[in-house]
Design a protein around this motif. Structure first.
Motif, PDB file in Angstrom:
ATOM      1  N   ASP A   1     -87.763 -21.365  15.503  1.00 33.37           N
ATOM      2  CA  ASP A   1     -88.276 -20.550  14.399  1.00 33.37           C
ATOM      3  C   ASP A   1     -88.599 -19.119  14.822  1.00 33.37           C
ATOM      4  OD1 ASP A   1     -88.123 -21.517  11.866  1.00 33.37           O
ATOM      5  OD2 ASP A   1     -90.094 -22.456  11.864  1.00 33.37           O
ATOM      6  N   ALA A   2     -88.483 -18.819  16.114  1.00 35.35           N
ATOM      7  CA  ALA A   2     -88.728 -17.444  16.557  1.00 35.35           C
ATOM      8  C   ALA A   2     -87.807 -16.487  15.800  1.00 35.35           C
ATOM      9  CB  ALA A   2     -88.531 -17.319  18.067  1.00 35.35           C
ATOM     10  N   THR A   3     -86.580 -16.911  15.588  1.00 32.05           N
ATOM     11  CA  THR A   3     -85.660 -16.261  14.645  1.00 32.05           C
ATOM     12  C   THR A   3     -85.200 -17.390  13.731  1.00 32.05           C
ATOM     13  OG1 THR A   3     -84.972 -14.587  16.233  1.00 32.05           O
ATOM     14  CG2 THR A   3     -83.527 -14.940  14.362  1.00 32.05           C
ATOM     15  N   ASN A   4     -85.791 -17.422  12.527  1.00 31.81           N
ATOM     16  CA  ASN A   4     -85.524 -18.535  11.614  1.00 31.81           C
ATOM     17  C   ASN A   4     -84.170 -18.358  10.913  1.00 31.81           C
ATOM     18  OD1 ASN A   4     -85.957 -16.888   9.283  1.00 31.81           O
ATOM     19  ND2 ASN A   4     -88.159 -17.192   9.480  1.00 31.81           N
ATOM     20  N   PRO A   5     -83.680 -19.400  10.238  1.00 28.66           N
ATOM     21  CA  PRO A   5     -82.360 -19.300   9.605  1.00 28.66           C
ATOM     22  C   PRO A   5     -82.177 -18.113   8.647  1.00 28.66           C
ATOM     23  CG  PRO A   5     -82.961 -21.589   9.772  1.00 28.66           C
ATOM     24  CD  PRO A   5     -84.176 -20.798  10.202  1.00 28.66           C
ATOM     25  N   PRO A   6     -83.149 -17.777   7.786  1.00 27.53           N
ATOM     26  CA  PRO A   6     -82.933 -16.582   6.953  1.00 27.53           C
ATOM     27  C   PRO A   6     -82.760 -15.305   7.785  1.00 27.53           C
ATOM     28  CG  PRO A   6     -84.682 -17.908   6.002  1.00 27.53           C
ATOM     29  CD  PRO A   6     -84.356 -18.501   7.348  1.00 27.53           C
ATOM     30  N   GLN A   7     -83.552 -15.180   8.851  1.00 29.18           N
ATOM     31  CA  GLN A   7     -83.425 -14.008   9.725  1.00 29.18           C
ATOM     32  C   GLN A   7     -82.078 -14.013  10.436  1.00 29.18           C
ATOM     33  OE1 GLN A   7     -86.985 -15.010  11.891  1.00 29.18           O
ATOM     34  NE2 GLN A   7     -88.155 -13.333  10.951  1.00 29.18           N
ATOM     35  N   THR A   8     -81.669 -15.169  10.943  1.00 29.40           N
ATOM     36  CA  THR A   8     -80.371 -15.289  11.621  1.00 29.40           C
ATOM     37  C   THR A   8     -79.233 -14.921  10.676  1.00 29.40           C
ATOM     38  OG1 THR A   8     -81.239 -17.020  13.073  1.00 29.40           O
ATOM     39  CG2 THR A   8     -78.839 -16.870  12.863  1.00 29.40           C
ATOM     40  N   LEU A   9     -79.292 -15.448   9.457  1.00 32.34           N
ATOM     41  CA  LEU A   9     -78.240 -15.164   8.477  1.00 32.34           C
ATOM     42  C   LEU A   9     -78.125 -13.656   8.216  1.00 32.34           C
ATOM     43  CD1 LEU A   9     -76.162 -16.272   6.435  1.00 32.34           C
ATOM     44  CD2 LEU A   9     -78.013 -16.316   4.754  1.00 32.34           C
ATOM     45  N   LEU A  10     -79.251 -13.003   7.987  1.00 34.79           N
ATOM     46  CA  LEU A  10     -79.221 -11.557   7.748  1.00 34.79           C
ATOM     47  C   LEU A  10     -78.661 -10.811   8.957  1.00 34.79           C
ATOM     48  CD1 LEU A  10     -82.625 -11.036   5.902  1.00 34.79           C
ATOM     49  CD2 LEU A  10     -80.328 -10.872   4.918  1.00 34.79           C
ATOM     50  N   GLN A  11     -79.038 -11.231  10.162  1.00 31.79           N
ATOM     51  CA  GLN A  11     -78.536 -10.585  11.367  1.00 31.79           C
ATOM     52  C   GLN A  11     -77.033 -10.800  11.519  1.00 31.79           C
ATOM     53  OE1 GLN A  11     -82.805 -11.097  13.581  1.00 31.79           O
ATOM     54  NE2 GLN A  11     -81.046 -11.667  14.783  1.00 31.79           N
ATOM     55  N   GLN A  12     -76.547 -11.955  11.069  1.00 31.59           N
ATOM     56  CA  GLN A  12     -75.102 -12.206  11.096  1.00 31.59           C
ATOM     57  C   GLN A  12     -74.363 -11.232  10.175  1.00 31.59           C
ATOM     58  OE1 GLN A  12     -75.538 -16.495  10.255  1.00 31.59           O
ATOM     59  NE2 GLN A  12     -74.172 -16.831  11.998  1.00 31.59           N
ATOM     60  N   PHE A  13     -75.055 -10.765   9.141  1.00 31.73           N
ATOM     61  CA  PHE A  13     -74.465  -9.789   8.218  1.00 31.73           C
ATOM     62  C   PHE A  13     -74.749  -8.352   8.637  1.00 31.73           C
ATOM     63  CE2 PHE A  13     -74.574 -13.454   5.200  1.00 31.73           C
ATOM     64  CZ  PHE A  13     -73.209 -13.515   4.976  1.00 31.73           C
ATOM     65  N   GLY A  14     -75.298  -8.168   9.834  1.00 33.74           N
ATOM     66  CA  GLY A  14     -75.485  -6.836  10.386  1.00 33.74           C
ATOM     67  C   GLY A  14     -76.842  -6.200  10.138  1.00 33.74           C
ATOM     68  N   VAL A  15     -77.778  -6.924   9.548  1.00 36.44           N
ATOM     69  CA  VAL A  15     -79.115  -6.375   9.338  1.00 36.44           C
ATOM     70  C   VAL A  15     -79.842  -6.410  10.685  1.00 36.44           C
ATOM     71  CG1 VAL A  15     -81.295  -6.641   8.084  1.00 36.44           C
ATOM     72  CG2 VAL A  15     -79.125  -7.193   6.946  1.00 36.44           C
ATOM     73  N   PRO A  16     -80.401  -5.278  11.106  1.00 28.57           N
ATOM     74  CA  PRO A  16     -81.036  -5.240  12.430  1.00 28.57           C
ATOM     75  C   PRO A  16     -82.304  -6.110  12.502  1.00 28.57           C
ATOM     76  CG  PRO A  16     -81.255  -3.112  11.314  1.00 28.57           C
ATOM     77  CD  PRO A  16     -80.420  -3.992  10.440  1.00 28.57           C
TER      78      PRO A  16
ATOM     79  N   PRO B   1     -74.202 -24.499   9.536  1.00 26.45           N
ATOM     80  CA  PRO B   1     -73.636 -24.787  10.862  1.00 26.45           C
ATOM     81  C   PRO B   1     -72.245 -24.168  11.044  1.00 26.45           C
ATOM     82  CG  PRO B   1     -74.624 -26.772   9.961  1.00 26.45           C
ATOM     83  CD  PRO B   1     -74.614 -25.746   8.859  1.00 26.45           C
ATOM     84  N   ALA B   2     -71.427 -24.199   9.993  1.00 23.18           N
ATOM     85  CA  ALA B   2     -70.080 -23.614  10.096  1.00 23.18           C
ATOM     86  C   ALA B   2     -70.147 -22.110  10.367  1.00 23.18           C
ATOM     87  CB  ALA B   2     -69.284 -23.890   8.825  1.00 23.18           C
TER      88      ALA B   2
ATOM     89  N   GLY C   1     -72.574 -20.729  12.036  1.00 24.22           N
ATOM     90  CA  GLY C   1     -73.314 -20.513  13.274  1.00 24.22           C
ATOM     91  C   GLY C   1     -74.751 -20.075  13.029  1.00 24.22           C
ATOM     92  N   THR C   2     -75.234 -20.211  11.797  1.00 25.29           N
ATOM     93  CA  THR C   2     -76.606 -19.818  11.465  1.00 25.29           C
ATOM     94  C   THR C   2     -77.604 -20.821  12.036  1.00 25.29           C
ATOM     95  OG1 THR C   2     -75.764 -18.837   9.428  1.00 25.29           O
ATOM     96  CG2 THR C   2     -78.139 -19.206   9.548  1.00 25.29           C
ATOM     97  N   VAL C   3     -77.248 -22.086  12.001  1.00 30.32           N
ATOM     98  CA  VAL C   3     -78.045 -23.153  12.615  1.00 30.32           C
ATOM     99  C   VAL C   3     -77.089 -23.984  13.464  1.00 30.32           C
ATOM    100  CG1 VAL C   3     -79.710 -23.242  10.700  1.00 30.32           C
ATOM    101  CG2 VAL C   3     -77.750 -24.792  10.693  1.00 30.32           C
ATOM    102  N   PRO C   4     -77.628 -24.801  14.380  1.00 28.50           N
ATOM    103  CA  PRO C   4     -76.749 -25.651  15.202  1.00 28.50           C
ATOM    104  C   PRO C   4     -75.952 -26.637  14.341  1.00 28.50           C
ATOM    105  CG  PRO C   4     -78.979 -25.595  16.108  1.00 28.50           C
ATOM    106  CD  PRO C   4     -79.034 -24.925  14.761  1.00 28.50           C
ATOM    107  N   ALA C   5     -74.888 -27.171  14.915  1.00 27.29           N
ATOM    108  CA  ALA C   5     -74.103 -28.219  14.252  1.00 27.29           C
ATOM    109  C   ALA C   5     -75.044 -29.357  13.876  1.00 27.29           C
ATOM    110  CB  ALA C   5     -73.012 -28.725  15.184  1.00 27.29           C
ATOM    111  N   ALA C   6     -74.724 -30.051  12.790  1.00 29.54           N
ATOM    112  CA  ALA C   6     -75.584 -31.129  12.293  1.00 29.54           C
ATOM    113  C   ALA C   6     -75.918 -32.140  13.387  1.00 29.54           C
ATOM    114  CB  ALA C   6     -74.927 -31.813  11.102  1.00 29.54           C
ATOM    115  N   LYS C   7     -74.941 -32.492  14.220  1.00 26.27           N
ATOM    116  CA  LYS C   7     -75.168 -33.472  15.287  1.00 26.27           C
ATOM    117  C   LYS C   7     -76.115 -32.944  16.359  1.00 26.27           C
ATOM    118  CE  LYS C   7     -71.100 -32.296  18.074  1.00 26.27           C
ATOM    119  NZ  LYS C   7     -71.857 -31.582  19.078  1.00 26.27           N
ATOM    120  N   ASP C   8     -76.265 -31.611  16.437  1.00 35.34           N
ATOM    121  CA  ASP C   8     -77.141 -31.001  17.443  1.00 35.34           C
ATOM    122  C   ASP C   8     -78.525 -30.666  16.903  1.00 35.34           C
ATOM    123  OD1 ASP C   8     -75.076 -31.149  19.322  1.00 35.34           O
ATOM    124  OD2 ASP C   8     -74.285 -29.186  18.723  1.00 35.34           O
ATOM    125  N   GLN C   9     -78.750 -30.919  15.613  1.00 28.22           N
ATOM    126  CA  GLN C   9     -80.076 -30.722  15.041  1.00 28.22           C
ATOM    127  C   GLN C   9     -80.882 -31.995  15.291  1.00 28.22           C
ATOM    128  OE1 GLN C   9     -79.764 -29.596  10.867  1.00 28.22           O
ATOM    129  NE2 GLN C   9     -77.970 -28.342  11.312  1.00 28.22           N
TER     130      GLN C   9
END
Length: 173
Positions: free
Chosen positions: A44-59, A125-126, A128-136
């Protein structure tokens, strides 16, 4: 239960009802995650919403922007994404459910589970925002699956009540 409902849809009432439901259910989902946190503190240090935004280039300085309240540091950007997602799906559920009642079967339980499967086991998971389902961890699956059911049942109950009241008011004018 009919597949298609032929009554007319009051679109503005459905949007308002879904919006109200999405705000309430977003609060319910946040509360649920305090009782059964879906992720470790490290994840949760970088949660999924934060990760998703960063994947779209938001700093990160934007995605990790916070506000302070009552001695807590809170991630307002994550909350914008959280409530945006909740409200968007609540509005869609309200509109679609008025025309296709099977969507609302069992107070939205199956719809909530479908959203969980689609996003937490498939799309995120597809991407790369969160780990693959099997790895959660199993604890994440339990928290998210049950949380999505409670979230959608809240959308169903609040949305239906607000929609019915708004439609009734419009008939009395």
């Amino acid at each position: 239960m009919p597949i298609f409902n032929h009554h007319s849809l009051n679109l503005s009432a459905a949007i308002l009802a879904g919006g109200a439901a999405g705000l309430v259910s977003g609060l319910v989902k946040l509360g649920w995650e305090n009782v059964l946190p879906p992720r470790t503190e490290e994840r949760d240090a970088t949660n999924p919403p934060q990760t998703l935004l960063q994947q779209f280039g938001v700093p990160a300085k934007v995605t990790h922007a916070t506000y302070h309240y009552s001695g807590h540091t809170l991630p307002w950007v994550s909350y914008v994404i959280h409530f945006g997602f909740s409200t968007t799906f609540a509005v869609l559920y309200q509109i679609i459910g008025e025309k296709l009642p099977f969507i609302k079967k069992d107070a939205g339980t199956w719809f909530g589970l479908a959203i969980w499967v689609a996003f937490h086991l498939g799309i995120m998971p597809a991407m790369g925002t969160v780990p693959a389902a099997k790895d959660q961890p199993a604890s994440e699956h339990v928290s998210e699956a049950l949380g999505h059911v409670i979230w959608m049942v809240t959308n169903d109950l609040v949305g239906a009540e607000v929609y019915q009241r708004l439609v009734a008011q419009s008939h009395h004018r």
